[in-house]
Write a protein that holds these residues in place. Sequence first.
Motif, PDB file in Angstrom:
ATOM      1  N   PHE A  96       0.710  -1.174   0.013  1.00  0.00           N
ATOM      2  CA  PHE A  96      -0.096  -0.136  -0.001  1.00  0.00           C
ATOM      3  C   PHE A  96       0.856   1.025  -0.022  1.00  0.00           C
ATOM      4  O   PHE A  96       1.926   1.302   0.571  1.00  0.00           O
ATOM      5  N   VAL A  97       0.245   2.176  -0.534  1.00  0.00           N
ATOM      6  CA  VAL A  97       1.094   3.630  -0.671  1.00  0.00           C
ATOM      7  C   VAL A  97       0.101   4.537  -0.667  1.00  0.00           C
ATOM      8  O   VAL A  97      -1.015   4.427  -0.591  1.00  0.00           O
ATOM      9  N   SER A 103      -2.709  12.855  -2.337  1.00  0.00           N
ATOM     10  CA  SER A 103      -3.891  13.286  -1.250  1.00  0.00           C
ATOM     11  C   SER A 103      -3.673  12.915  -0.144  1.00  0.00           C
ATOM     12  O   SER A 103      -4.587  13.282   0.893  1.00  0.00           O
ATOM     13  N   GLY A 104      -2.988  11.872   0.415  1.00  0.00           N
ATOM     14  CA  GLY A 104      -2.926  10.956   1.460  1.00  0.00           C
ATOM     15  C   GLY A 104      -3.658   9.848   1.701  1.00  0.00           C
ATOM     16  O   GLY A 104      -3.916   9.361   2.885  1.00  0.00           O
ATOM     17  N   THR A 105      -4.346   9.547   0.625  1.00  0.00           N
ATOM     18  CA  THR A 105      -5.211   8.490   0.757  1.00  0.00           C
ATOM     19  C   THR A 105      -4.560   7.197   0.427  1.00  0.00           C
ATOM     20  O   THR A 105      -3.680   7.077  -0.625  1.00  0.00           O
ATOM     21  N   ILE A 106      -4.744   6.102   1.407  1.00  0.00           N
ATOM     22  CA  ILE A 106      -3.984   4.927   1.110  1.00  0.00           C
ATOM     23  C   ILE A 106      -4.840   4.099  -0.050  1.00  0.00           C
ATOM     24  O   ILE A 106      -5.811   3.829   0.016  1.00  0.00           O
ATOM     25  N   VAL A 107      -3.923   3.557  -0.826  1.00  0.00           N
ATOM     26  CA  VAL A 107      -4.489   2.828  -1.945  1.00  0.00           C
ATOM     27  C   VAL A 107      -3.541   1.540  -2.253  1.00  0.00           C
ATOM     28  O   VAL A 107      -2.328   1.538  -1.840  1.00  0.00           O
ATOM     29  N   ALA A 156      -3.066   1.127  11.409  1.00  0.00           N
ATOM     30  CA  ALA A 156      -1.639   0.733  11.100  1.00  0.00           C
ATOM     31  C   ALA A 156      -0.843   1.307  10.192  1.00  0.00           C
ATOM     32  O   ALA A 156       0.325   1.499  10.156  1.00  0.00           O
ATOM     33  N   PHE A 157      -1.740   1.915   9.013  1.00  0.00           N
ATOM     34  CA  PHE A 157      -0.968   2.783   8.021  1.00  0.00           C
ATOM     35  C   PHE A 157      -0.468   3.897   8.328  1.00  0.00           C
ATOM     36  O   PHE A 157       0.719   4.313   8.109  1.00  0.00           O
ATOM     37  N   ALA A 158      -1.019   4.575   9.324  1.00  0.00           N
ATOM     38  CA  ALA A 158      -0.493   5.972   9.855  1.00  0.00           C
ATOM     39  C   ALA A 158       0.747   5.881  10.527  1.00  0.00           C
ATOM     40  O   ALA A 158       1.729   6.465  10.608  1.00  0.00           O
ATOM     41  N   LYS A 159       0.519   4.828  11.457  1.00  0.00           N
ATOM     42  CA  LYS A 159       1.317   4.487  12.686  1.00  0.00           C
ATOM     43  C   LYS A 159       2.887   4.104  11.645  1.00  0.00           C
ATOM     44  O   LYS A 159       3.958   4.673  12.049  1.00  0.00           O
ATOM     45  N   SER A 160       2.650   3.176  10.715  1.00  0.00           N
ATOM     46  CA  SER A 160       3.970   2.684  10.032  1.00  0.00           C
ATOM     47  C   SER A 160       4.479   3.672   9.133  1.00  0.00           C
ATOM     48  O   SER A 160       5.698   4.063   9.323  1.00  0.00           O
ATOM     49  N   LEU A 161       3.486   4.751   8.533  1.00  0.00           N
ATOM     50  CA  LEU A 161       4.057   5.596   7.683  1.00  0.00           C
ATOM     51  C   LEU A 161       4.542   7.016   8.349  1.00  0.00           C
ATOM     52  O   LEU A 161       5.187   8.080   7.828  1.00  0.00           O
ATOM     53  N   VAL A 168      -7.928   6.465   5.235  1.00  0.00           N
ATOM     54  CA  VAL A 168      -7.980   5.173   4.746  1.00  0.00           C
ATOM     55  C   VAL A 168      -9.787   4.801   4.862  1.00  0.00           C
ATOM     56  O   VAL A 168     -10.383   5.308   5.774  1.00  0.00           O
ATOM     57  N   SER A 169     -10.160   4.485   3.752  1.00  0.00           N
ATOM     58  CA  SER A 169     -11.458   4.024   3.727  1.00  0.00           C
ATOM     59  C   SER A 169     -11.979   2.886   4.293  1.00  0.00           C
ATOM     60  O   SER A 169     -11.095   2.035   4.330  1.00  0.00           O
TER      61      SER A 169
END
Length: 215
Positions: A38-39, A43-47, A76-81, A87-88
């Motif tokens: 995932f990246v 816009s900061g949206t996880i895709v 988890a995405f915000a914590k790791s990045l 995140v939808s």
Amino acid sequence: MGLGAVPLDDVDDGDVRGPLRRCIVTRRELPPDDLIRFVADPSGTIVPDINRKLPGRGVWVTSERAAIEAAVKGNAFAKSLKRQVNVSPDLPATLEALFVERLLNALSLANKAGLLSTGAEKVEKLLDGGRAVALLHGTDGSPEGRRKLDAKFAAIQRDKGRDAPIVDWLTIEELSLAIGRSNVVHAGLIQGGATIRFLSQAERLRRYRSGLSAS
């Protein structure tokens, strides 16, 4: 992780090479094929980066719906990045729909390549000729309609010392749509490159729904 091995980072900094990546949910180190990258877009949206080609810093999650749900719920995405991301809540369902779409596209290509036969009678002829390498059944079809075909296929493949892959996690409607025919309940595939690609996509969807350890 072997003795003296260096722990993997959560973020890949755009380099997707390497034999192992670490899941940001389970913390397990797995081959990339067992994970989804995932990246965050501009816009900061996880895709999801299914093909592992998108630029930018990426994180990896085990290719299971339960793991994706845990990543969304646990932020988890915000914590790791280490940044704010969007995140939808529908990300797990969106990914499943994407895997289904890829599987149906692969089936359509196998059909166009002339590798697919539909209908119980034609499938049985494939079996009698020893050409079938995989069977498909609509998940909402009658169990009685497939029992004889499955038993025959399993016996033939067992005598050859080969696996007997049976894909039964697409609906009759999905099979019919991909193949372009109405009411496709049973189908058989013969050997070919498109068949191999279809089976690979089928396994990926199965594992996403059921888990990597599911039989």
